[in-house]
Design a protein around this motif. Structure first.
Motif, PDB file in Angstrom:
ATOM      1  N   GLN A  51       3.947   5.919   8.512  1.00  0.00           N
ATOM      2  CA  GLN A  51       4.118   5.041   7.364  1.00  0.00           C
ATOM      3  C   GLN A  51       3.717   5.786   6.120  1.00  0.00           C
ATOM      4  O   GLN A  51       2.676   6.441   6.073  1.00  0.00           O
ATOM      5  CB  GLN A  51       3.270   3.764   7.509  1.00  0.00           C
ATOM      6  N   LYS A  77      12.344  -2.766   8.733  1.00  0.00           N
ATOM      7  CA  LYS A  77      11.350  -3.505   7.948  1.00  0.00           C
ATOM      8  C   LYS A  77      12.043  -4.331   6.858  1.00  0.00           C
ATOM      9  O   LYS A  77      11.573  -4.422   5.719  1.00  0.00           O
ATOM     10  CB  LYS A  77      10.309  -2.558   7.365  1.00  0.00           C
ATOM     11  N   GLU A 104       0.833  -1.206   0.000  1.00  0.00           N
ATOM     12  CA  GLU A 104       0.000   0.000   0.000  1.00  0.00           C
ATOM     13  C   GLU A 104       0.861   1.247   0.000  1.00  0.00           C
ATOM     14  O   GLU A 104       1.890   1.316   0.664  1.00  0.00           O
ATOM     15  CB  GLU A 104      -0.901   0.006   1.242  1.00  0.00           C
ATOM     16  N   CYS A 122       0.341   4.743   1.410  1.00  0.00           N
ATOM     17  CA  CYS A 122      -0.589   5.365   2.344  1.00  0.00           C
ATOM     18  C   CYS A 122      -0.994   6.760   1.848  1.00  0.00           C
ATOM     19  O   CYS A 122      -0.180   7.495   1.295  1.00  0.00           O
ATOM     20  CB  CYS A 122       0.039   5.462   3.732  1.00  0.00           C
ATOM     21  N   LYS A 164       3.714   0.764   2.707  1.00  0.00           N
ATOM     22  CA  LYS A 164       3.676  -0.454   3.521  1.00  0.00           C
ATOM     23  C   LYS A 164       4.271  -1.597   2.738  1.00  0.00           C
ATOM     24  O   LYS A 164       3.927  -1.805   1.557  1.00  0.00           O
ATOM     25  CB  LYS A 164       2.237  -0.777   3.944  1.00  0.00           C
TER      26      LYS A 164
END
Length: 467
Positions: free
Chosen positions: A462, A428, A48, A50, A465
């Motif tokens: 964020q 991440k 995604e 955001c 993602k």
């Protein structure tokens, strides 16, 4: 926003009152915010974007955002997973994707800060080589930083003028000349562009642009493409200069068909095939673009012919043994650039060696290491390269606050069980850079010039993602 009266008078007469008034109203609005994903790092991992406000029509990896987040405090931005780029500028990559379908050698002549370069490398066929040049030293360092964070090995960053390229004897299949201009298309984004505008500067710019094209034209192969672009509105720097290029050097136009629904304006006051992005008509800032194909090669001087035929290769210093830090299928040779050790893909190492004879190389291939005595310190670019081998270094995942501390070049704490030596830190699962774990502390190896300088304490956020 108060525009110069001379600009208003000239531009209204050029565009007509209806188009000008529409643009003037749009210039009072907030500029659109957009980003472009790095397909080499997010192709299979993005879930995604955001606050996305639609896709940029001419960029499959480009997205508009509903607001402007603080990108500085997103570790994934520094990891090179995306680039914040004005939407109109992404169009250059679409043009190349329509016209180029086999591996080529390309030059982005005026490339800083690197948005168009990284967009181009995203669409160039595998096996292509992209030279990214910036004549101003400080801006060339910014360009090199963004190219290294992008992480693709088939890129070279240079700090030269167009005349230096002409003397080098290098030739390219495609040259993007996004030439310095009066910046009228950036008025909405940059108040400084308004303050610096004058009719005298417009006169200076169109003359400078012709000098640049005259210098770089011999570097374009017969049948090659010149993409000429500016971020300004006046026709002196746009249509008039393109007409001069056509007549002066002998060129044909080669603009691919443009979808009507993108609301891209054609040339103004001329019948040449060109694209104009005008605020109020298209969703982005001002851009002019035209594509010309070189018909034939002009006569070369004896000096230029000798240089092109030269087979001299610069002497290579003896290199230390390099650990297996790169992927097994990365076929490369080792070179020394400004005291740093680089891995240069073998398929274009001869081109690189020739470039070294005449150009100032800032970055090329994959930065591997800096030699310090008997120690090899891994280069910051290695952490961010897509050629880095899995498992080459111990990895340590950082939470948000630790990632920001690392990017500020502050000390960070590693888990007690972390082995000593060089450690790749991630956020991440995306690499950020290296630390050296010496037991009681970890020395932060993030480049001083790249560090986040703000002392603001951010809240976790964020922007994209990942899985």
């Amino acid at each position: 926003m108060v525009l110069p009266q001379d600009f208003i008078t000239y531009t209204r007469a050029l565009m007509g009152s209806e188009r000008y008034d529409k643009m003037a109203s749009a210039l009072l609005e907030e500029p659109p915010v957009s980003l472009r994903l790095n397909p080499f790092k997010t192709l299979s991992g993005i879930t995604e974007v955001c606050n996305a406000d639609g896709q940029v029509p001419w960029a499959s990896n480009g997205f508009y955002l509903s607001g402007r987040p603080n990108f500085t405090f997103d570790p994934l931005f520094h990891a090179g997973t995306y680039y914040v780029q004005e939407a109109s500028s992404m169009f250059v990559a679409w043009i190349v994707s329509q016209l180029i379908h086999i591996p080529i050698t390309m030059l982005d002549l005026c490339a800083a800060p690197g948005g168009k370069s990284t967009a181009l490398r995203s669409v160039l066929p595998k096996g292509s080589l992209l030279f990214c040049n910036e004549p101003m030293p400080q801006r060339s360092n910014i360009l090199a930083e963004n190219v290294q964070k992008f992480g693709h090995p088939d890129m070279v960053v240079t700090n030269n003028f167009a005349a230096d390229y002409r003397k080098s004897g290098l030739q390219f299949d495609v040259i993007l000349a996004d030439v310095p201009c009066s910046g009228e298309g950036m008025f909405r984004k940059d108040a400084g562009a308004i303050a610096e505008w004058s009719e005298a500067n417009v006169e200076h710019c169109w003359r400078l642009q012709r000098e640049i094209i005259s210098d770089i034209w011999p570097c374009l192969k017969p049948g090659g493409l010149l993409i000429y672009s500016t971020c300004t509105f006046n026709d002196k720097e746009n249509e008039r200069n393109v007409e001069w290029i056509e007549q002066e050097f002998g060129a044909d136009f080669d603009l691919p068909p443009i979808p009507y629904e993108w609301n891209i304006t054609g040339s103004i006051g001329s019948d040449i095939p060109a694209c104009r992005f005008i605020p109020g008509s298209s969703k982005g800032e001002g851009l002019f673009l035209c594509v010309l194909r070189k018909r034939h090669e002009h006569h070369l001087s004896r000096e230029e012919r000798i240089k092109r035929l030269s087979k001299n290769i610069p002497t290579k210093p003896k290199m230390p043994d390099i650990p297996q830090w790169l992927k097994a299928d990365y076929d490369c040779s080792i070179r020394l650039i400004n005291s740093n050790i680089y891995a240069i893909p073998n398929q274009w190492v001869s081109v690189f060696d020739k470039a070294c004879e005449a150009l100032r190389i800032v970055h090329a291939g994959v930065g591997l290491a800096t030699s310090k005595g008997k120690d090899l310190i891994p280069h910051p670019a290695l952490a961010l390269s897509i050629a880095l081998a899995d498992g080459a270094f111990t990895q340590c995942e950082l939470d948000y606050s630790s990632a920001i501390a690392f990017l500020r070049r502050e000390a960070i704490a590693l888990p007690n069980e972390t082995p000593r030596g060089y450690v790749l830190v991630t956020h991440k699962d995306m690499p950020l850079g290296f630390v050296k774990n010496i037991g009681n502390r970890a020395n932060n190896l993030y480049p001083q010039e790249w560090r986040i300088k703000s002392t603001h304490i951010p809240q976790p956020q964020q922007i994209i993602k990942l899985k």
